[in-house]
Design a protein around this motif. Sequence first.
Motif, PDB file in Angstrom:
ATOM      1  N   GLN A 126     -35.435   5.880 -30.449  1.00 18.50           N
ATOM      2  CA  GLN A 126     -35.983   5.207 -29.282  1.00 18.50           C
ATOM      3  C   GLN A 126     -34.926   4.293 -28.679  1.00 18.50           C
ATOM      4  O   GLN A 126     -34.274   3.538 -29.396  1.00 18.50           O
ATOM      5  CB  GLN A 126     -37.205   4.378 -29.679  1.00 18.50           C
ATOM      6  N   VAL A 127     -34.767   4.389 -27.366  1.00 16.36           N
ATOM      7  CA  VAL A 127     -33.751   3.603 -26.675  1.00 16.36           C
ATOM      8  C   VAL A 127     -34.312   2.244 -26.300  1.00 16.36           C
ATOM      9  O   VAL A 127     -35.448   2.131 -25.840  1.00 16.36           O
ATOM     10  CB  VAL A 127     -33.276   4.336 -25.404  1.00 16.36           C
ATOM     11  N   GLN A 128     -33.510   1.216 -26.491  1.00 10.28           N
ATOM     12  CA  GLN A 128     -33.883  -0.134 -26.057  1.00 10.28           C
ATOM     13  C   GLN A 128     -32.793  -0.671 -25.146  1.00 10.28           C
ATOM     14  O   GLN A 128     -31.601  -0.433 -25.366  1.00 10.28           O
ATOM     15  CB  GLN A 128     -34.055  -1.056 -27.261  1.00 10.28           C
ATOM     16  N   LEU A 129     -33.221  -1.396 -24.118  1.00 15.04           N
ATOM     17  CA  LEU A 129     -32.298  -1.984 -23.159  1.00 15.04           C
ATOM     18  C   LEU A 129     -32.471  -3.498 -23.171  1.00 15.04           C
ATOM     19  O   LEU A 129     -33.604  -3.989 -23.076  1.00 15.04           O
ATOM     20  CB  LEU A 129     -32.572  -1.450 -21.758  1.00 15.04           C
ATOM     21  N   VAL A 130     -31.367  -4.217 -23.262  1.00 14.10           N
ATOM     22  CA  VAL A 130     -31.420  -5.678 -23.283  1.00 14.10           C
ATOM     23  C   VAL A 130     -30.475  -6.215 -22.218  1.00 14.10           C
ATOM     24  O   VAL A 130     -29.264  -6.004 -22.288  1.00 14.10           O
ATOM     25  CB  VAL A 130     -31.032  -6.243 -24.662  1.00 14.10           C
ATOM     26  N   GLU A 131     -31.063  -6.909 -21.228  1.00  9.14           N
ATOM     27  CA  GLU A 131     -30.257  -7.488 -20.156  1.00  9.14           C
ATOM     28  C   GLU A 131     -29.808  -8.896 -20.519  1.00  9.14           C
ATOM     29  O   GLU A 131     -30.473  -9.596 -21.283  1.00  9.14           O
ATOM     30  CB  GLU A 131     -31.059  -7.562 -18.842  1.00  9.14           C
ATOM     31  N   SER A 132     -28.716  -9.304 -19.915  1.00 10.39           N
ATOM     32  CA  SER A 132     -28.233 -10.675 -20.047  1.00 10.39           C
ATOM     33  C   SER A 132     -27.375 -11.003 -18.838  1.00 10.39           C
ATOM     34  O   SER A 132     -27.009 -10.109 -18.073  1.00 10.39           O
ATOM     35  CB  SER A 132     -27.424 -10.849 -21.341  1.00 10.39           C
ATOM     36  N   GLY A 133     -27.074 -12.283 -18.675  1.00 10.99           N
ATOM     37  CA  GLY A 133     -26.186 -12.696 -17.604  1.00 10.99           C
ATOM     38  C   GLY A 133     -26.854 -13.328 -16.408  1.00 10.99           C
ATOM     39  O   GLY A 133     -26.182 -13.777 -15.479  1.00 10.99           O
ATOM     40  N   GLY A 134     -28.171 -13.361 -16.394  1.00  7.69           N
ATOM     41  CA  GLY A 134     -28.853 -13.984 -15.270  1.00  7.69           C
ATOM     42  C   GLY A 134     -28.701 -15.496 -15.286  1.00  7.69           C
ATOM     43  O   GLY A 134     -28.186 -16.076 -16.246  1.00  7.69           O
ATOM     44  N   GLY A 135     -29.147 -16.137 -14.212  1.00 11.63           N
ATOM     45  CA  GLY A 135     -29.064 -17.584 -14.142  1.00 11.63           C
ATOM     46  C   GLY A 135     -29.127 -18.081 -12.716  1.00 11.63           C
ATOM     47  O   GLY A 135     -29.515 -17.343 -11.807  1.00 11.63           O
ATOM     48  N   LEU A 136     -28.723 -19.317 -12.541  1.00 11.91           N
ATOM     49  CA  LEU A 136     -28.718 -19.951 -11.226  1.00 11.91           C
ATOM     50  C   LEU A 136     -27.312 -19.876 -10.638  1.00 11.91           C
ATOM     51  O   LEU A 136     -26.329 -20.225 -11.317  1.00 11.91           O
ATOM     52  CB  LEU A 136     -29.153 -21.409 -11.357  1.00 11.91           C
ATOM     53  N   VAL A 137     -27.218 -19.435  -9.407  1.00 14.91           N
ATOM     54  CA  VAL A 137     -25.921 -19.325  -8.734  1.00 14.91           C
ATOM     55  C   VAL A 137     -26.088 -19.775  -7.286  1.00 14.91           C
ATOM     56  O   VAL A 137     -27.152 -19.593  -6.684  1.00 14.91           O
ATOM     57  CB  VAL A 137     -25.387 -17.878  -8.825  1.00 14.91           C
ATOM     58  N   GLN A 138     -25.048 -20.368  -6.744  1.00 13.03           N
ATOM     59  CA  GLN A 138     -25.099 -20.831  -5.360  1.00 13.03           C
ATOM     60  C   GLN A 138     -24.859 -19.677  -4.395  1.00 13.03           C
ATOM     61  O   GLN A 138     -24.184 -18.696  -4.743  1.00 13.03           O
ATOM     62  CB  GLN A 138     -24.041 -21.906  -5.136  1.00 13.03           C
ATOM     63  N   PRO A 139     -25.381 -19.781  -3.203  1.00 12.35           N
ATOM     64  CA  PRO A 139     -25.109 -18.753  -2.193  1.00 12.35           C
ATOM     65  C   PRO A 139     -23.615 -18.560  -2.017  1.00 12.35           C
ATOM     66  O   PRO A 139     -22.853 -19.543  -1.966  1.00 12.35           O
ATOM     67  CB  PRO A 139     -25.758 -19.319  -0.929  1.00 12.35           C
ATOM     68  N   GLY A 140     -23.201 -17.305  -1.956  1.00 16.34           N
ATOM     69  CA  GLY A 140     -21.784 -16.989  -1.840  1.00 16.34           C
ATOM     70  C   GLY A 140     -21.088 -16.847  -3.172  1.00 16.34           C
ATOM     71  O   GLY A 140     -19.919 -16.421  -3.222  1.00 16.34           O
TER      72      GLY A 140
END
Length: 112
Positions: free
Chosen positions: A1-15
């Motif tokens: 069974q395949v599992q996917l784990v995301e990371s790297g999100g967060g708060l960033v300013q426009p641009g």
Amino acid sequence: QVQLVESGGGLVQPGGSLRLSCAASGNIFSIYNMGWYRQAPGKEREFVARMTRSGTTYYVDSVKGRFTISGDNAKNTVYLQMNNVKSEDTAVYYCWAAGGIWGQGTQVTVSS
């Protein structure tokens, strides 16, 4: 069974820039034919980018020229490089793999 784990999100300013990662584990043949979707508050989940087994990439018009999808087959990881982000990019970003496999999502908030 395949599992996917995301990371790297967060708060960033426009641009600004942000890189999302999606690590695949389990019985996965290739990290190709994977992609990213996003869902903003009160909206339907929408396609963002996809990478096929042949290496062809597809993007929704609103991110063309700003986002880049890439992959590292040795690491079973797909990336989404997000540059020049805008407030309308704020959403939960989901990794997707062929066969209807989804990650749990990672929040991206673009705000000053």
